[in-house]
Design a protein around this motif. Structure first.
Motif, short mmCIF file in Angstrom:
data_model
loop_
_atom_site.label_atom_id
_atom_site.label_comp_id
_atom_site.label_asym_id
_atom_site.label_seq_id
_atom_site.Cartn_x
_atom_site.Cartn_y
_atom_site.Cartn_z
N GLN A 113 -7.29 -7.14 8.86
CA GLN A 113 -6.32 -6.25 9.50
C GLN A 113 -5.87 -5.18 8.50
N PHE A 114 -6.28 -3.95 8.73
CA PHE A 114 -5.92 -2.87 7.82
C PHE A 114 -5.84 -1.56 8.60
N GLN A 115 -5.11 -0.62 8.05
CA GLN A 115 -4.99 0.69 8.67
C GLN A 115 -5.05 1.75 7.57
N PRO A 116 -5.62 2.92 7.87
CA PRO A 116 -5.73 3.96 6.86
C PRO A 116 -4.43 4.72 6.68
N VAL A 117 -4.17 5.11 5.46
CA VAL A 117 -3.08 6.04 5.13
C VAL A 117 -3.77 7.33 4.71
N HIS A 154 -8.22 12.73 4.56
CA HIS A 154 -8.97 11.68 3.87
C HIS A 154 -8.09 10.45 3.67
N ILE A 155 -8.72 9.30 3.52
CA ILE A 155 -7.98 8.05 3.31
C ILE A 155 -7.50 7.99 1.87
N SER A 156 -6.19 8.04 1.68
CA SER A 156 -5.62 7.96 0.34
C SER A 156 -5.31 6.52 -0.05
N ALA A 157 -5.23 5.64 0.96
CA ALA A 157 -4.98 4.21 0.71
C ALA A 157 -5.30 3.45 1.98
N LEU A 158 -5.53 2.17 1.83
CA LEU A 158 -5.63 1.28 2.98
C LEU A 158 -4.44 0.35 2.94
N ARG A 159 -3.77 0.25 4.08
CA ARG A 159 -2.63 -0.66 4.20
C ARG A 159 -3.12 -1.97 4.82
N PHE A 160 -3.22 -3.01 3.99
CA PHE A 160 -3.63 -4.32 4.50
C PHE A 160 -2.41 -5.02 5.10
N VAL A 161 -2.62 -5.58 6.26
CA VAL A 161 -1.53 -6.14 7.06
C VAL A 161 -1.72 -7.65 7.17
N PHE A 162 -0.65 -8.39 6.90
CA PHE A 162 -0.71 -9.85 6.90
C PHE A 162 0.33 -10.40 7.87
N PRO A 163 -0.11 -11.02 8.96
CA PRO A 163 0.84 -11.55 9.95
C PRO A 163 1.62 -12.74 9.39
N PRO A 164 2.73 -13.09 10.03
CA PRO A 164 3.48 -14.27 9.60
C PRO A 164 2.58 -15.49 9.48
N TYR A 165 2.86 -16.30 8.50
CA TYR A 165 2.15 -17.54 8.17
C TYR A 165 0.96 -17.33 7.25
#
Length: 277
Positions: free
Chosen positions: A222-226, A232-243
């Motif tokens: 689970q990730f989204q581009p910044v 251009h993609i300056s970073a990837l925001r990795f997303v971590f759900p609860p648990y």
């Protein structure tokens, strides 16, 4: 009003909340500049349109509220991915409701799911999915997903394709684990705990973080581009759900990994998407 109030008003209110709320850590929608949209992006030949109508359903046993971003409909392949995710979540809820038989739950089962457009450019489109599915218990099961669509290639960008080496995932794992431990330490320091209790709390969390960030693509799916100003993609925001990397009370957690840290390990086919600055 009771969170699980029955009737059409509850279902309508649920959908309005889904459409109007903005989650913590969610970036504003990034759209293409006039120069970037000079050449329209064509959909895949023969791709059938997908209906992205919002859903409101209510019975004495369950309530369903699903909202979609209208802009996603111009990408049929992406729209299909969104509806498939929603339909799977709904099917799971209906299955749980059917198992009640003639019993009536103390509070209606509930599916609340909101899809939001994060990024919409000719090269990268991103949609978030956030919500929960309640089928009894103290709280609902979190629903957290991200969809990164590449219009020119007409496909989803998946973690295992973006980085396809063990060395690459080890680098991402090390970076993300360090950042999550920093965040956990800051949270512990903000609580009214003794230094010993703070250290114990961080030690306990470190075990969850270590497991949830093991160097495997599935842990970073689970990730989204910044994006920067040039798209251009300056970073990837990795997303971590609860648990995954912490208890339910810590909510969904995020770590931004800058392009400079990612590029050495990004597969050649996707390097042009990233910023070189």
């Amino acid at each position: 009003m009771n969170r699980f109030a029955q009737g059409s008003f509850a279902a309508a209110a649920l959908l309005l909340v889904l459409a109007g709320c903005k989650k913590d850590g969610q970036q504003d929608v990034v759209t293409a500049t006039p120069e970037q949209v000079a050449t329209p992006v064509e959909t895949a030949p023969g791709a059938a349109p997908v209906n992205l109508s919002d859903v409101i359903e209510h019975t004495p046993s369950y309530v369903v509220g699903i909202s979609y971003p209208p802009a996603a409909a111009k990408y049929p392949g992406l729209a299909q991915e969104l509806t498939s995710y929603a339909e799977h979540a709904k099917a799971e809820l209906l299955k749980a409701a059917s198992e009640l038989g003639n019993d009536k739950p103390t509070a209606p089962y509930e599916l609340s799911l909101s899809f939001d457009m994060l990024t919409d450019t000719p090269k990268v489109v991103a949609v978030s999915a956030d919500g929960s599915s309640y089928t009894g218990g103290a709280h609902g099961q979190p629903l957290v997903a991200r969809f990164v669509w590449l219009p020119e290639q007409q496909k989803l960008l998946k973690a295992e394709d973006l980085i396809n080496t063990a060395k690459g995932w080890q680098a991402v794992s090390d970076y993300v684990e360090d950042k999550l431990l920093e965040q956990a330490t800051v949270r512990a320091q903000g609580e009214e705990l003794s230094p010993e209790e703070q250290q114990e709390q961080v030690r306990n969390l470190s075990r969850m973080i270590d497991e949830g960030t093991a160097p495997e693509p599935a842990n970073f799916s689970q990730f989204q581009p910044v994006l920067d100003a040039a798209g251009h993609i300056s970073a990837l925001r990795f997303v971590f759900p609860p648990y995954q990397v912490g208890p339910y009370s810590d909510g969904t957690q995020f770590v931004d990994v800058p392009a400079a840290a990612l590029l050495p390990n990004v597969a050649a086919d996707y390097r042009e998407l990233f910023s070189r600055n």
